[in-house]
Design an enzyme around this catalytic site. Structure first.
Site, PDB file in Angstrom:
ATOM      1  N   HIS A  98     -28.245 -13.814 104.585  1.00  0.00           N
ATOM      2  CA  HIS A  98     -27.639 -12.792 105.441  1.00  0.00           C
ATOM      3  C   HIS A  98     -26.567 -13.493 106.277  1.00  0.00           C
ATOM      4  O   HIS A  98     -26.766 -13.807 107.446  1.00  0.00           O
ATOM      5  CB  HIS A  98     -28.686 -12.129 106.327  1.00  0.00           C
ATOM      6  N   ASP A 103     -28.693  -8.351 108.630  1.00  0.00           N
ATOM      7  CA  ASP A 103     -30.067  -8.431 109.130  1.00  0.00           C
ATOM      8  C   ASP A 103     -30.167  -7.875 110.535  1.00  0.00           C
ATOM      9  O   ASP A 103     -31.088  -7.118 110.876  1.00  0.00           O
ATOM     10  CB  ASP A 103     -30.584  -9.874 109.069  1.00  0.00           C
ATOM     11  N   TYR A 298     -13.119  -0.184  97.698  1.00  0.00           N
ATOM     12  CA  TYR A 298     -13.220   0.564  98.953  1.00  0.00           C
ATOM     13  C   TYR A 298     -11.853   1.026  99.462  1.00  0.00           C
ATOM     14  O   TYR A 298     -10.887   0.259  99.439  1.00  0.00           O
ATOM     15  CB  TYR A 298     -13.857  -0.288 100.047  1.00  0.00           C
ATOM     16  N   GLU A 374     -28.900 -13.841 119.219  1.00  0.00           N
ATOM     17  CA  GLU A 374     -29.857 -12.733 119.242  1.00  0.00           C
ATOM     18  C   GLU A 374     -30.000 -12.113 120.630  1.00  0.00           C
ATOM     19  O   GLU A 374     -30.426 -10.962 120.758  1.00  0.00           O
ATOM     20  CB  GLU A 374     -31.228 -13.223 118.775  1.00  0.00           C
TER      21      GLU A 374
END
Length: 393
Positions: A98, A103, A298, A374
């Site tokens: 990831h 994630d 895309y 985080e």
């Protein structure tokens, strides 16, 4: 409702989810273990869900029971074919990684879902949570739309977030927003040059594809500098050349792969046609044959100004004006969130939260040493919740 306090109560759970997702990276449209984890959390909280893309995508609707609009909140699920080189105790070991923040996207949307589920009585209408595989490739958004993800209930607007450092200009800890065009279209070209191999000592007895490959690359590289107006945002990159396997053998064939990025569909078509013409002229002029494949992937991503302004106000309300950053430059990166934004109004925003390593260095998205701070993930959740309440009420 004190949104920041509510999110902070679940911050440990948010980080735990992110780490669990990080340990199980899966690529493309095949994300069964990731989907299984999401479904387990939903089932534990008695939340119904639907499966998409052969059970790899997951969609859950939180219904307030009161008539109103439907907001879509989308997250991507897939990882990259990158071998992780971090020192994280929860690093992946399966050869994938990831390395783009998906994630954390999933963890944030999952916590948003749980908090809004506990607070249904505080808003009207519905929130549809879309867990979508295949963002990196081959474009899971388009497939989910074809399977009806924007219907039953019909989604009135959609939002999504991208973490990390995809827009380097956004200072760490801030939420980046932009009206209008934000990310480029993304196309892929593949070229095969077919010659005739032989001994390296007698090139006259061969039809050598290697010089032709070199000529084609040079020709492609001239398209932007000599044929495209300077005011157009265009990137054409040859990213793979492959031919040969030994120092004294001229190969029979070779291949080229690359990507085209732009914000103009007419220019997009022109580049496709010109690459085809260049391939044809160089190969036939050098006695080779060829195969040329061009994949329209895309479309460019364009944020709806009204929804972006609403999100801008939600950021100010929940985090303060100092945490809002106005993105000025358009990125040449692609994102399949663009498919949703071509169907319904919405906005794609960013959270800048690259994590420094022990030497004080940060590594960008798609790097084998990429990592996220985080301690900033809660901000994305807070913005999602504030925006949901503002939009639906």
């Amino acid at each position: 409702m004190d949104i920041v306090s509510e999110v902070k109560k679940r911050e440990k759970e948010l980080i735990k989810f992110r780490r669990e997702f990080h340990k199980m990276p899966e690529i493309g449209l095949e994300t069964p273990e990731t989907a299984k984890f999401i479904k387990k959390i939903l089932e534990e909280n008695n939340i119904e869900y639907e499966n998409y893309i052969n059970n790899n995508g997951v969609v859950a609707v939180i219904d307030s029971g009161k008539e109103g609009k439907c907001l879509g909140i989308r997250t991507d699920m897939d990882a990259l074919e990158i071998k992780e080189e971090t020192d994280l105790p929860f690093k992946s070991t399966n050869g994938y990684m990831h390395a783009c923040g998906h994630d954390s996207h999933m963890a944030g949307v999952l916590i948003t879902l749980l908090i809004l589920n506990d607070n249904k009585y505080k808003f009207r209408g519905k929130v549809k949570f879309i867990f979508q595989p295949g963002e990196e490739y081959p474009g899971g958004a388009e497939l989910m739309i074809k399977e009806g993800v924007l219907e039953n209930p019909r989604v009135d607007a959609i939002v999504a977030l991208h973490a990390g450092g995809i827009f380097p200009e956004v200072p760490k800890g801030k939420i980046g927003v932009k009206n209008g065009k934000l990310m480029a279209s993304m196309d892929k070209f593949h070229i095969e040059v077919l010659g005739q191999g032989g001994h390296g000592s007698t090139p006259e007895d061969t039809i050598d594809p290697i010089p032709v490959l070199c000529d084609i690359v040079q020709g492609i590289n001239k398209i932007k500098s000599r044929e495209i107006p300077l005011n157009e945002h265009v990137t054409i990159s040859v990213c793979k050349i492959q031919a040969g396997f030994n120092q004294n053998i001229i190969p029979s064939n070779g291949e080229i792969e690359g990507t085209v990025r732009t914000y103009n569909d007419e220019i997009r078509s022109y580049i496709r046609d010109r690459i085809g013409e260049i391939v044809k002229s160089y190969t036939l002029g050098n006695r080779c044959d060829y195969k040329f494949f061009y994949s329209w992937k895309y479309p460019y991503l364009e944020n709806n100004e009204e929804i972006t302004e609403k999100l801008r106000n939600s950021v100010k309300k929940v985090l303060g004006e100092e945490d809002l950053y106005e993105i000025e430059s358009m990125s040449m990166a692609g994102e399949d969130m663009s498919y949703y934004l071509r169907e319904i109004p919405g906005t794609f925003f960013t959270l800048s939260n690259l994590q420094e390593d022990k030497d004080g260095k940060t590594y960008p998205n798609h790097n084998s040493k990429f990592d996220l701070d985080e301690n900033l993930l809660w901000k994305g959740v807070a913005v999602f919740i504030q925006f949901a309440l503002d939009f639906l009420n």
